[in-house]
Each structure stands twice: as structure tokens, then as C-alpha cells.
Design an enzyme around this catalytic site. Structure first.
Site, PDB file in Angstrom:
ATOM      1  N   LYS A 157       0.892  -1.168   0.000  1.00 35.26           N
ATOM      2  CA  LYS A 157       0.000   0.000   0.000  1.00 35.26           C
ATOM      3  C   LYS A 157       0.926   1.212   0.000  1.00 35.26           C
ATOM      4  O   LYS A 157       1.150   1.872   1.027  1.00 35.26           O
ATOM      5  CB  LYS A 157      -0.956  -0.035   1.195  1.00 35.26           C
ATOM      6  CG  LYS A 157      -2.136   0.912   1.041  1.00 35.26           C
ATOM      7  CD  LYS A 157      -3.231   0.608   2.047  1.00 35.26           C
ATOM      8  CE  LYS A 157      -4.239   1.738   2.137  1.00 35.26           C
ATOM      9  NZ  LYS A 157      -5.011   2.009   0.926  1.00 35.26           N
TER      10      LYS A 157
HETATM   11  N1  PMP Z   1      -7.574  -1.321  -3.550  1.00 30.58           N
HETATM   12  C1  PMP Z   1      -7.117  -0.074  -3.362  1.00 30.58           C
HETATM   13  C2  PMP Z   1      -6.392   0.596  -4.480  1.00 30.58           C
HETATM   14  C3  PMP Z   1      -7.327   0.569  -2.134  1.00 30.58           C
HETATM   15  O1  PMP Z   1      -6.872   1.811  -1.941  1.00 30.58           O
HETATM   16  C4  PMP Z   1      -8.034  -0.090  -1.121  1.00 30.58           C
HETATM   17  C5  PMP Z   1      -8.281   0.593   0.198  1.00 30.58           C
HETATM   18  N2  PMP Z   1      -7.197   0.420   1.066  1.00 30.58           N
HETATM   19  C6  PMP Z   1      -8.492  -1.387  -1.361  1.00 30.58           C
HETATM   20  C7  PMP Z   1      -8.248  -1.974  -2.594  1.00 30.58           C
HETATM   21  C8  PMP Z   1      -9.232  -2.147  -0.311  1.00 30.58           C
HETATM   22  O2  PMP Z   1      -8.370  -2.498   0.740  1.00 30.58           O
HETATM   23  P1  PMP Z   1      -8.887  -2.671   2.228  1.00 30.58           P
HETATM   24  O3  PMP Z   1     -10.111  -3.499   2.157  1.00 30.58           O
HETATM   25  O4  PMP Z   1      -7.757  -3.377   2.915  1.00 30.58           O
HETATM   26  O5  PMP Z   1      -9.151  -1.318   2.755  1.00 30.58           O
END
Ligand code: PMP
Length: 296
Positions: A157
Site C-alpha cells: 500500500k
Molecule cells: N484497492 C485499493 C487501491 C485501495 O486503496 C483499497 C483501500 N485500502 C483497497 C483496494 C481495499 O483495501 P482494504 O479493504 O484493505 O481497505
């Protein structure tokens, strides 16, 4: 609401709670120039941070993928997030941990930079217009694609991976859409600019294999909820043309939660029973106290 650098409260900054407006970095900070930053986004419901440890674990892993080590343990980061919540008197909040390379060295090489970590939290309501819960989000196709894992650290991330997301989100908003759905480098359906995507056909749930984008914590949670209901979930490569056979579509993410999709370009979907049930199951899971109270 005032700008994000001018609010009241405290921010956890390299191990200390400091006044919100003092949480600053210098112009010559490596992360700002070279994208050497990773972050997390979590939500707290009724004072409890949902999947706190999973998020902080992912933060540490995201940093390792960018070749740096966060100088705090998961337990220390969990404690920091809880401290930020209570010091700011928050019960329902969005929590943003961030780790970044500092200013000791400028240039592509950054071996001597210190690794900084901060945790901020604030009230953040619905990510998408709540009206879309009834009729579904209107999405468009993004032009940029999620990169090949040989091209970028796709499972991190990382701040830098959001550059194309912001460009696409802006284009979608300018054209009257809520968000853009991105294909991957192969032309397969991938995800939205800040959420994962699911489809339904004949009672079976389909979602793209997370091999070149974030395998969201909400994505995994919702797969678990669907399986608890006895529903089949198939992770597989999905080509955009296959969307004409899908009847329901929804997106998942910490900020977005579970949201139905009404259309992606010319492909239309209904807000069906599976989507509605998973929205409710997720809402109940993140607020266990309320569901117990309602049941009892
Ligand atoms: N894809 C992207 C590009 C994101 O920014 C997010 C949000 N963090 C997600 C998927 C979903 O991830 P999560 O469920 O862990 O928040």
C-alpha cells in the site's frame, strides 16, 4: 471543515502525541520527492478499530516491499492507534498510519534516511454518496491499468501507486461518475481506485484474483462472510466482456465498506439480494455490540 493541516487534536508522531498543527515535515523529505512512503487506512466503529492488527501488519509488509523497515512493532502501532483514538475522543473514525523516508539524504539512493511513522485519526463519514446504497454506484472505465508485478511493488500500500488512482478518480468525477474501474496490465478486470470489486452470476460470487493489486482486508472479510452464508466465491481472471453476464456488482474497502455498483460504462447491474445481504453482514460485523443489542 478546515484543511487537514489546520485541525485541532493530536497526532502520534514518531512515538509521541503532538499537537495536530505541529505534525510537519520539511520540503526536502525523501518521500515527497521519490514516493518512499507507505500507509494504511482503518476504520473504528463504536470505539473499536476493525482489523487493527491486520492493518498494522500490512503496513510493516508494505514498507519491506519498498526496502525499508518500520522501527516499531505491530503491537506498538496498535497501541499508537488506540492512543490517537482516545486522545482525540473519537469513537467512529478513520485512522491513517503513514511511514516515510525522511530528509537526511536526497537523491534516488536513500540508505541514510530515517524512517518516520505517524498515526492520525479523524471523523470520516461515508466514502461514497450513501444514496448509492439503494441504486448502486455509477462507474466508468479507467484508462490507466494496474501495473504488472514486474513493474511495481503491487502488493504494497505504497503512496506512489496512488498516482494513477488520483488521475482516474478525478477524470471519473469530472465526467459525473463516482469512480473508475481499472483493468490490469493484461486487460483483465482489477479493482477501483480505492476498493476491490466483486460480481454475482446465478448465485455465485466472482472476484478477480488479487495477483497485481491490493488483496484488501475488506475483500478477504467479505469472502469470509459469503462463505459463512454457504455461498460459493470464485477468484479468477475476469475479462471485461464477461461483465455482460453478471447481474450484481459491488465494491469493498475499508473506507468504501460494501457498496453496490449500478453500472460500469454500458454494463448495468441490479442491487440484488447477495449484495444487500453482504452489506448488512459487514455492517453487523464491524459493530458487534450493536448487533448483540439488537438480537437481545
Ligand atoms: N484497492 C485499493 C487501491 C485501495 O486503496 C483499497 C483501500 N485500502 C483497497 C483496494 C481495499 O483495501 P482494504 O479493504 O484493505 O481497505
Amino acid at each position: 471543515m478546515s484543511a487537514f493541516d489546520q485541525r485541532d487534536g493530536v497526532i502520534w508522531f514518531n512515538g509521541e502525541l503532538i499537537p495536530w498543527t505541529d505534525a510537519r515535515v520539511h520540503l526536502l523529505t525523501h518521500a515527497l520527492h521519490y514516493g518512499s512512503a507507505v500507509f494504511e487506512g482503518m476504520r473504528a466503529y463504536d470505539g473499536e478499530i476493525f482489523k487493527l492488527t491486520e492493518h498494522n501488519q500490512r503496513l510493516l509488509e508494505s514498507a519491506e516491499m519498498l526496502d525499508f523497515t518500520i522501527p516499531y512493532s505491530v503491537a506498538e502501532l496498535d497501541k499508537a492507534a488506540r492512543e490517537v483514538m482516545s486522545a482525540n475522543h473519537l469513537a467512529d473514525a478513520y485512522i491513517r498510519p503513514l511511514a516515510w523516508r525522511g530528509s537526511e539524504q536526497m537523491g534516488v539512493s536513500a540508505q541514510k534516511t530515517t524512517i518516520n511513522v505517524a498515526v492520525a485519526a479523524w471523523n470520516w463519514g461515508a466514502y461514497f454518496d450513501p444514496a448509492a446504497r439503494a441504486r448502486g454506484l455509477k462507474l466508468t472505465f479507467a484508462k490507466y491499468r494496474r501495473p504488472d508485478p514486474m513493474t511495481a511493488p503491487v502488493h504494497s500500500k505504497a503512496a506512489g501507486l496512488y498516482m494513477i488512482c488520483t488521475i482516474e478518480k478525478h477524470r471519473a468525477e469530472r465526467e459525473g461518475y463516482a469512480d473508475a474501474m481499472m483493468l490490469d496490465w493484461r486487460g483483465q478486470v482489477a479493482e477501483c481506485t480505492g476498493a476491490n470489486i466483486f460480481f454475482v452470476k446465478d448465485g455465485i460470487i466472482y472476484t478477480p484474483t488479487a495477483d497485481c493489486f491490493l488483496d484488501g482486508i475488506t475483500r478477504r472479510t467479505v469472502i469470509g462472510l459469503a462463505k459463512q452464508r454457504g455461498w460459493q466465491v470464485i477468484e479468477k481472471p475476469i475479462m471485461p466482456e464477461e461483465m455482460s453476464d453478471f447481474t450484481e456488482c459491488f465494491v469493498t474497502g475499508t473506507a468504501a465498506e460494501v457498496m453496490p455498483v449500478g453500472s460500469i460504462g454500458d454494463y448495468a447491474f441490479e442491487v440484488g439480494d447477495i449484495t444487500r445481504t453482504l452489506m448488512d453482514d459487514y455492517a453487523a460485523l464491524v459493530r458487534p455490540a450493536r448487533s448483540v443489542a439488537a438480537a437481545g
